[in-house]
Scaffold this motif. Sequence first.
Motif, PDB file in Angstrom:
ATOM      1  N   ALA A  52     -22.159  93.453  71.014  1.00 54.79           N
ATOM      2  CA  ALA A  52     -21.511  93.089  72.278  1.00 54.79           C
ATOM      3  C   ALA A  52     -22.336  93.568  73.474  1.00 54.79           C
ATOM      4  O   ALA A  52     -22.474  92.856  74.469  1.00 54.79           O
ATOM      5  N   ILE A  53     -22.897  94.766  73.364  1.00 56.35           N
ATOM      6  CA  ILE A  53     -23.748  95.282  74.436  1.00 56.35           C
ATOM      7  C   ILE A  53     -25.000  94.432  74.558  1.00 56.35           C
ATOM      8  O   ILE A  53     -25.400  94.038  75.663  1.00 56.35           O
ATOM      9  N   ASN A  54     -25.616  94.124  73.435  1.00 56.84           N
ATOM     10  CA  ASN A  54     -26.838  93.321  73.441  1.00 56.84           C
ATOM     11  C   ASN A  54     -26.594  91.918  73.995  1.00 56.84           C
ATOM     12  O   ASN A  54     -27.413  91.383  74.730  1.00 56.84           O
ATOM     13  N   ASP A  55     -25.452  91.355  73.657  1.00 54.74           N
ATOM     14  CA  ASP A  55     -25.114  89.987  74.079  1.00 54.74           C
ATOM     15  C   ASP A  55     -24.453  89.956  75.459  1.00 54.74           C
ATOM     16  O   ASP A  55     -24.182  88.883  75.983  1.00 54.74           O
ATOM     17  N   GLU A  56     -24.209  91.145  76.023  1.00 50.67           N
ATOM     18  CA  GLU A  56     -23.540  91.269  77.323  1.00 50.67           C
ATOM     19  C   GLU A  56     -22.182  90.564  77.311  1.00 50.67           C
ATOM     20  O   GLU A  56     -21.828  89.827  78.222  1.00 50.67           O
ATOM     21  N   THR A  57     -21.435  90.816  76.246  1.00 55.10           N
ATOM     22  CA  THR A  57     -20.109  90.244  76.097  1.00 55.10           C
ATOM     23  C   THR A  57     -19.189  90.797  77.169  1.00 55.10           C
ATOM     24  O   THR A  57     -19.185  91.997  77.445  1.00 55.10           O
ATOM     25  N   GLU A  58     -18.408  89.917  77.782  1.00 57.82           N
ATOM     26  CA  GLU A  58     -17.600  90.286  78.940  1.00 57.82           C
ATOM     27  C   GLU A  58     -16.371  91.126  78.605  1.00 57.82           C
ATOM     28  O   GLU A  58     -15.964  91.974  79.385  1.00 57.82           O
ATOM     29  N   SER A  59     -15.748  90.882  77.452  1.00 62.92           N
ATOM     30  CA  SER A  59     -14.507  91.585  77.133  1.00 62.92           C
ATOM     31  C   SER A  59     -14.286  91.562  75.625  1.00 62.92           C
ATOM     32  O   SER A  59     -14.973  90.854  74.882  1.00 62.92           O
ATOM     33  N   LEU A  60     -13.296  92.340  75.185  1.00 62.99           N
ATOM     34  CA  LEU A  60     -12.944  92.328  73.764  1.00 62.99           C
ATOM     35  C   LEU A  60     -12.390  90.975  73.358  1.00 62.99           C
ATOM     36  O   LEU A  60     -12.618  90.522  72.232  1.00 62.99           O
ATOM     37  N   HIS A  62     -13.351  88.100  74.532  1.00 65.57           N
ATOM     38  CA  HIS A  62     -14.510  87.229  74.363  1.00 65.57           C
ATOM     39  C   HIS A  62     -15.238  87.560  73.055  1.00 65.57           C
ATOM     40  O   HIS A  62     -15.706  86.666  72.348  1.00 65.57           O
ATOM     41  N   LEU A  63     -15.331  88.838  72.729  1.00 68.92           N
ATOM     42  CA  LEU A  63     -15.952  89.251  71.475  1.00 68.92           C
ATOM     43  C   LEU A  63     -15.174  88.687  70.288  1.00 68.92           C
ATOM     44  O   LEU A  63     -15.753  88.195  69.325  1.00 68.92           O
ATOM     45  N   GLN A  65     -13.456  85.970  70.257  1.00 70.28           N
ATOM     46  CA  GLN A  65     -13.734  84.542  70.205  1.00 70.28           C
ATOM     47  C   GLN A  65     -15.100  84.266  69.592  1.00 70.28           C
ATOM     48  O   GLN A  65     -15.290  83.271  68.898  1.00 70.28           O
ATOM     49  N   GLN A  66     -16.052  85.167  69.821  1.00 67.45           N
ATOM     50  CA  GLN A  66     -17.386  84.986  69.239  1.00 67.45           C
ATOM     51  C   GLN A  66     -17.365  85.152  67.721  1.00 67.45           C
ATOM     52  O   GLN A  66     -18.198  84.592  67.019  1.00 67.45           O
ATOM     53  N   LEU A  67     -16.411  85.906  67.210  1.00 70.89           N
ATOM     54  CA  LEU A  67     -16.344  86.132  65.768  1.00 70.89           C
ATOM     55  C   LEU A  67     -15.876  84.914  64.984  1.00 70.89           C
ATOM     56  O   LEU A  67     -15.780  84.968  63.771  1.00 70.89           O
ATOM     57  N   VAL A  68     -15.600  83.832  65.668  1.00 75.84           N
ATOM     58  CA  VAL A  68     -15.290  82.576  64.987  1.00 75.84           C
ATOM     59  C   VAL A  68     -16.565  82.025  64.346  1.00 75.84           C
ATOM     60  O   VAL A  68     -16.518  81.351  63.325  1.00 75.84           O
ATOM     61  N   ASN A  69     -17.717  82.367  64.919  1.00 74.99           N
ATOM     62  CA  ASN A  69     -19.009  81.894  64.432  1.00 74.99           C
ATOM     63  C   ASN A  69     -19.295  82.508  63.052  1.00 74.99           C
ATOM     64  O   ASN A  69     -19.441  83.721  62.925  1.00 74.99           O
ATOM     65  N   PRO A  70     -19.403  81.675  62.006  1.00 74.55           N
ATOM     66  CA  PRO A  70     -19.622  82.214  60.654  1.00 74.55           C
ATOM     67  C   PRO A  70     -20.966  82.925  60.510  1.00 74.55           C
ATOM     68  O   PRO A  70     -21.088  83.868  59.728  1.00 74.55           O
ATOM     69  N   ASN A  71     -21.984  82.488  61.257  1.00 75.10           N
ATOM     70  CA  ASN A  71     -23.285  83.157  61.179  1.00 75.10           C
ATOM     71  C   ASN A  71     -23.203  84.581  61.713  1.00 75.10           C
ATOM     72  O   ASN A  71     -23.800  85.496  61.152  1.00 75.10           O
ATOM     73  N   LEU A  72     -22.474  84.771  62.797  1.00 72.18           N
ATOM     74  CA  LEU A  72     -22.313  86.098  63.368  1.00 72.18           C
ATOM     75  C   LEU A  72     -21.557  87.003  62.395  1.00 72.18           C
ATOM     76  O   LEU A  72     -21.946  88.154  62.182  1.00 72.18           O
ATOM     77  N   LYS A  73     -20.510  86.476  61.787  1.00 75.69           N
ATOM     78  CA  LYS A  73     -19.744  87.270  60.818  1.00 75.69           C
ATOM     79  C   LYS A  73     -20.630  87.692  59.656  1.00 75.69           C
ATOM     80  O   LYS A  73     -20.553  88.820  59.180  1.00 75.69           O
ATOM     81  N   LYS A  74     -21.492  86.799  59.220  1.00 75.16           N
ATOM     82  CA  LYS A  74     -22.393  87.103  58.098  1.00 75.16           C
ATOM     83  C   LYS A  74     -23.400  88.175  58.499  1.00 75.16           C
ATOM     84  O   LYS A  74     -23.642  89.122  57.746  1.00 75.16           O
TER      85      LYS A  74
END
Length: 81
Positions: A52-60, A62-63, A65-74
């Motif tokens: 989240a820090i590296n991606d400059e995620t705005e909030s929890l 938003h984070l 919502q990003q976990l919907v991405n299967p590649n990120l989860k992997k």
Amino acid sequence: MDKYKTKMTINKWFSYIKLEQLSLDSRQAIEQFDRYAKKLTFKKVIKLFLYAINDETESLRHLDQQLVNPNLKKVMGIDSI
């Protein structure tokens, strides 16, 4: 950022964190955290926050919502929260 660069960056940052060198109180708190964790362990939380820090995620939110991405989860080693 592609998944390989993300994984390498997160793993590099995480390698600098020496959990075994923490104070006794800190290690006990981590053990308490992990005692009831089934999916989201302390190490996975740290990796998630580093991402989240590296991606400059705005909030929890938003984070989450990003976990919907299967590649990120992997890459993060998280099936679900």
